[in-house]
Motif scaffolding. Structure first.
Motif: not given
Length: 384
Positions: A88, A159, A187, A191, A198
């Motif tokens: 992320t 995240n 997530h 995602r 996220a």
């Protein structure tokens, strides 16, 4: 005294450096997001605006049981595939780790893992988000012999990548406790392709944030359903940061969950978003339209633990509360409010304090301290 002040300043600098490292946070415009809750309240937001959102929160809280009600999925299945990181952030170290894992999988040097998959009872415009994903860590058969089958559902932080908290799941297995490491809405594999983070789980879209919490809570309860179908009899949940909010609400709504561990917690969803370092970009969006701290608390009352404390306290549980002394994301005062509410209600719990911040909880040596607190608690709670 001087030493403690120096330590605090050092910790705050370290924590700030970690929370400002990511460059891909986006300030998104404020949206009321009534359309995300129309399946529960069809007339919600027809006039649109803050007053209507406050009314909708009141309506949800008056009908909490119905809001988190669901039909057990009929399409549970175990899927085998190579684990992926789903990063992320765009830090070079993270991207290198992702590339290394992909190469190992492509060359057959990585073992496949089992993932529980099913359709979430809460539907969204994103099919990938609605396909729930939970990595399955079954305890070895020999460690479960002669006792009730026990399992814990693990909800990592906002995240989190797909490897976060996997080590804890393996630790639980050593105690004879199976684990489902649940991917929260929006997530890792859930995602949407349009996102790098996220963001849809927590954002300036008020209704979508409420809907995401609702989906997460119901997904947790569905996982308990599946575990029951597999013969499990005792259930726990571990939540970290945003995951702790989801875990708390799930336990409050589901009396089957009797072992609970909360790693960073708050009574109010809005408090954390307004004051936390990692949500400064969301606060900036609200400030741009003149939103105040108190109003943000009010428009997210429906997903704030303070309004579910009565339900949570009605059943006897084993409870662990961990908070960080120098937390700049979940301020220590908010965790202390949770502890005070437990005490006032006569709730039995264990409290542990880490001498670090929120993000530094994942750094050495603090991650080992937190792991010890969580592991020893889960072992003892299920043993009892």
């Amino acid at each position: 005294m001087i030493g403690s002040k120096l330590y605090a300043r050092w910790m705050y600098r370290w924590e700030t450096a970690l929370t400002t490292m990511d460059s891909n946070r986006i300030i998104r415009p404020v949206e009321w997001g009534f359309d995300w809750l129309r399946d529960f309240a069809p007339s919600a937001g027809l006039a649109g605006g803050e007053a209507e959102m406050l009314d909708l929160n009141d309506f949800i809280l008056r009908h909490r049981t119905e809001f988190f009600a669901y039909q057990t999925p009929r399409d549970f299945e175990l899927e085998e595939r190579h684990p992926q990181l789903f990063p992320t952030n765009v830090r070079p170290k993270t991207l290198q780790q992702d590339a290394r894992l992909r190469k190992q999988a492509a060359e057959g040097r990585m073992s496949k893992a089992q993932f529980l998959r099913f359709t979430s009872p809460v539907s969204t415009p994103y099919p990938e988000n609605d396909r729930v994903n939970a990595r399955w860590f079954p305890a070895p058969a020999g460690r479960k012999r002669g006792k009730s089958k026990q399992a814990i559902i693990v909800m990592p932080q906002w995240n989190a990548d797909a490897f976060s908290h996997n080590a804890l799941c393996s630790l639980f297995n050593r105690f004879g406790v199976s684990a489902l490491r649940l991917s929260k809405p929006y997530h890792d594999i859930r995602r949407p392709a349009e996102l790098a983070r996220a963001d849809y789980a927590v954002s300036a879209n008020i209704g979508r944030t409420i809907a995401s919490c609702r989906q997460a809570v119901i997904d947790i309860r569905c996982c308990v359903d599946w575990l029951q179908q597999q013969g499990y009899e005792q259930f726990g949940v571990l939540g970290t940061s945003l995951g702790s909010c989801y875990a708390f609400l799930a336990a409050a709504m589901d009396s089957r969950i009797r072992v609970t561990a909360f790693n960073h917690a708050s009574m109010s969803f809005g408090d954390v978003v307004w004051t936390g370092q990692s949500t400064r970009h969301i606060r900036a969006a609200f400030e741009a339209i003149g939103m105040t701290h108190q109003r943000l608390r009010d428009v997210w009352a429906a997903i704030s633990p303070s309004h579910y404390m009565d339900l949570f306290a009605r059943d006897p549980r084993k409870i662990l509360m961990i908070h960080a002394k120098y937390d700049l994301t979940f301020l220590e005062e908010y965790s202390l409010q949770v502890i005070e509410n437990f005490r006032r209600r006569g709730v039995d719990f264990v409290s542990r304090v880490l001498p670090c911040g929120h993000y530094t909880t994942g750094e050495t040596p603090y991650k080992f301290m937190g792991g010890w607190y969580i592991g020893s608690f889960v072992y003892s709670a299920f043993k009892q």
